[in-house]
Design a protein around this motif. Structure first.
Motif, mmCIF file in Angstrom:
data_model
loop_
_atom_site.group_PDB
_atom_site.id
_atom_site.type_symbol
_atom_site.label_atom_id
_atom_site.label_comp_id
_atom_site.label_asym_id
_atom_site.label_seq_id
_atom_site.Cartn_x
_atom_site.Cartn_y
_atom_site.Cartn_z
ATOM 1 N N ARG A 142 14.618 -18.214 10.183
ATOM 2 C CA ARG A 142 13.184 -18.157 9.937
ATOM 3 C C ARG A 142 12.908 -17.887 8.463
ATOM 4 N N ILE A 143 11.746 -18.338 7.992
ATOM 5 C CA ILE A 143 11.327 -18.064 6.623
ATOM 6 C C ILE A 143 10.985 -16.585 6.515
ATOM 7 N N LYS A 144 11.553 -15.942 5.511
ATOM 8 C CA LYS A 144 11.371 -14.500 5.353
ATOM 9 C C LYS A 144 10.304 -14.228 4.287
ATOM 10 N N VAL A 145 9.274 -13.480 4.666
ATOM 11 C CA VAL A 145 8.162 -13.168 3.780
ATOM 12 C C VAL A 145 8.159 -11.678 3.445
ATOM 13 N N LEU A 146 8.165 -11.343 2.162
ATOM 14 C CA LEU A 146 7.955 -9.956 1.743
ATOM 15 C C LEU A 146 6.464 -9.788 1.482
ATOM 16 N N TYR A 147 5.829 -8.904 2.246
ATOM 17 C CA TYR A 147 4.375 -8.749 2.223
ATOM 18 C C TYR A 147 4.031 -7.321 1.814
ATOM 19 N N ALA A 148 3.338 -7.158 0.675
ATOM 20 C CA ALA A 148 2.934 -5.848 0.177
ATOM 21 C C ALA A 148 1.424 -5.704 0.327
ATOM 22 N N GLU A 149 1.005 -4.755 1.159
ATOM 23 C CA GLU A 149 -0.417 -4.557 1.458
ATOM 24 C C GLU A 149 -0.644 -3.104 1.856
ATOM 25 N N ASP A 150 -1.570 -2.404 1.167
ATOM 26 C CA ASP A 150 -1.805 -0.992 1.472
ATOM 27 C C ASP A 150 -2.897 -0.794 2.521
ATOM 28 N N GLU A 151 -3.648 -1.859 2.842
ATOM 29 C CA GLU A 151 -4.639 -1.757 3.920
ATOM 30 C C GLU A 151 -3.896 -1.968 5.243
ATOM 31 N N VAL A 206 8.750 -11.160 8.730
ATOM 32 C CA VAL A 206 7.927 -10.456 7.748
ATOM 33 C C VAL A 206 8.490 -9.068 7.451
ATOM 34 N N ILE A 207 8.690 -8.809 6.165
ATOM 35 C CA ILE A 207 9.028 -7.463 5.697
ATOM 36 C C ILE A 207 7.764 -6.918 5.054
ATOM 37 N N MET A 208 7.160 -5.918 5.672
ATOM 38 C CA MET A 208 5.901 -5.394 5.147
ATOM 39 C C MET A 208 6.106 -4.020 4.515
ATOM 40 N N GLU A 209 5.521 -3.843 3.331
ATOM 41 C CA GLU A 209 5.536 -2.563 2.642
ATOM 42 C C GLU A 209 4.110 -2.192 2.255
ATOM 43 N N THR A 210 3.744 -0.933 2.496
ATOM 44 C CA THR A 210 2.404 -0.467 2.152
ATOM 45 C C THR A 210 2.374 0.296 0.831
ATOM 46 N N HIS A 211 3.546 0.606 0.298
ATOM 47 C CA HIS A 211 3.642 1.332 -0.969
ATOM 48 C C HIS A 211 4.390 0.476 -1.987
ATOM 49 N N GLY A 212 3.760 0.253 -3.131
ATOM 50 C CA GLY A 212 4.363 -0.581 -4.151
ATOM 51 C C GLY A 212 5.717 -0.096 -4.619
ATOM 52 N N ALA A 213 5.917 1.234 -4.630
ATOM 53 C CA ALA A 213 7.176 1.786 -5.110
ATOM 54 C C ALA A 213 8.367 1.349 -4.269
ATOM 55 N N ARG A 214 8.114 0.928 -3.028
ATOM 56 C CA ARG A 214 9.217 0.534 -2.148
ATOM 57 C C ARG A 214 9.435 -0.985 -2.110
ATOM 58 N N LEU A 229 1.866 -10.582 -2.445
ATOM 59 C CA LEU A 229 1.591 -9.268 -3.023
ATOM 60 C C LEU A 229 0.101 -9.019 -3.207
ATOM 61 N N ASP A 230 -0.375 -7.931 -2.635
ATOM 62 C CA ASP A 230 -1.737 -7.499 -2.909
ATOM 63 C C ASP A 230 -1.781 -6.973 -4.340
ATOM 64 N N VAL A 231 -2.791 -7.331 -5.083
ATOM 65 C CA VAL A 231 -2.877 -6.908 -6.478
ATOM 66 C C VAL A 231 -3.194 -5.422 -6.589
ATOM 67 N N MET A 232 -4.118 -4.937 -5.764
ATOM 68 C CA MET A 232 -4.612 -3.565 -5.902
ATOM 69 C C MET A 232 -3.850 -2.584 -5.005
ATOM 70 N N LEU A 233 -2.593 -2.348 -5.320
ATOM 71 C CA LEU A 233 -1.824 -1.338 -4.605
ATOM 72 C C LEU A 233 -2.037 0.013 -5.286
ATOM 73 N N PRO A 234 -1.945 1.129 -4.557
ATOM 74 C CA PRO A 234 -2.313 2.423 -5.128
ATOM 75 C C PRO A 234 -1.370 2.961 -6.192
ATOM 76 N N ASP A 235 -0.077 2.702 -6.099
ATOM 77 C CA ASP A 235 0.865 3.321 -7.024
ATOM 78 C C ASP A 235 1.379 2.394 -8.112
ATOM 79 N N VAL A 236 1.452 1.106 -7.814
ATOM 80 C CA VAL A 236 1.877 0.115 -8.796
ATOM 81 C C VAL A 236 1.191 -1.197 -8.441
ATOM 82 N N SER A 237 0.694 -1.904 -9.431
ATOM 83 C CA SER A 237 -0.079 -3.118 -9.143
ATOM 84 C C SER A 237 0.821 -4.283 -8.747
ATOM 85 N N GLY A 238 0.229 -5.240 -8.075
ATOM 86 C CA GLY A 238 0.972 -6.437 -7.718
ATOM 87 C C GLY A 238 1.457 -7.189 -8.948
ATOM 88 N N PHE A 239 0.689 -7.128 -10.044
ATOM 89 C CA PHE A 239 1.111 -7.771 -11.288
ATOM 90 C C PHE A 239 2.399 -7.142 -11.810
#
Length: 231
Positions: free
Chosen positions: A3-12, A30-38, A53-63
């Motif tokens: 399967r296609i593996k997606v890394l998904y970063a979203e704090d909501e 899907v590999i989901m992370e809610t904290h940018g540091a991880r 990648l969500d741009v507006m993560l609380p600890d580190v931005s998606g950029f």
């Protein structure tokens, strides 16, 4: 077939759960992370096929995450999810190595189509063996380090600048269409990406102007031709 593996970063968390379950229901892993540091650890351990990648993560931005991912891998597609509408924010996303962006709120069908498109473009690009150091005129381009040397100077290039210079070198002394460059580097030929390409062409011309034998010619209505000494 894997399967296609997606890394998904979203704090909501609520939104993230919906997206994760929907993608999994469509056959994605899907590999989901809610904290940018991880996210970087998840990237290194999971080896995803694509990053969302969500741009507006609380600890580190998606950029910032995209920049760090690009230092580890310059090939994996990156899609940004953003509520921002300012053009400079979108331009920054592409400059940090993003392939596409989706404005929130978005539909799942749009996300899935964008993922499939990014992966399709990546698959269609034929692998070409490129030397670690490309030489032209009095310049040397250290591909992996993204560094341009010449006339006693060393200039660190951005990811997009490096990819553009590499594409021009691969098609040296031939005409390369704008659409081909846009698809290879940005994944689509939207108006915004087309304007970004103009900016990067101007920058590269500025970097290379010290050797008048090295030129990036504009072929009006078609694309560009990278002219090198002796050709």
């Amino acid at each position: 077939m894997s399967r296609i593996k997606v890394l998904y970063a979203e704090d909501e968390v609520f939104l993230g759960k919906i997206v994760k379950e929907t993608l999994e229901g469509r056959g994605f892993e899907v590999i989901m992370e809610t904290h940018g540091a991880r996210v970087l650890t998840a990237f290194e351990n999971g080896q995803p096929d694509i990053c969302v990648l969500d741009v507006m993560l609380p600890d580190v931005s998606g950029f910032e995450l995209a920049e760090a991912i690009r230092k580890r891998n310059d090939d994996v597609p990156i899609i940004f999810l953003t509520a921002k509408t300012q053009t400079e924010d979108l331009v920054r996303g592409f400059r940090t190595g993003g392939n596409d962006y989706i404005r929130k709120p978005f539909s799942m069908e749009e996300l899935i189509v964008r993922i499939e498109n990014c992966l399709r473009v990546r698959k269609e690009v034929s692998p070409v063996i490129v030397p670690d150091v490309l030489t032209f005129g009095r310049f040397g381009f250290h591909v992996n380090r993204q560094v341009l040397t010449g006339y006693g100077e060393e200039r660190k290039l951005s990811y997009r600048e490096s990819e553009l210079l590499r594409q021009l070198w691969l098609h040296r002394d031939k005409v390369i269409a704008r659409e081909d460059i846009l698809q290879a580097i940005w994944g689509n030929d939207s108006f915004l990406n087309s304007r970004n390409l103009d900016v990067y062409i101007t920058r590269l011309r500025g970097y290379l102007k010290a050797d008048e034998r090295v030129e990036i010619l504009t072929i009006k209505g078609v694309g560009y031709r990278f002219v090198l000494p002796g050709n």
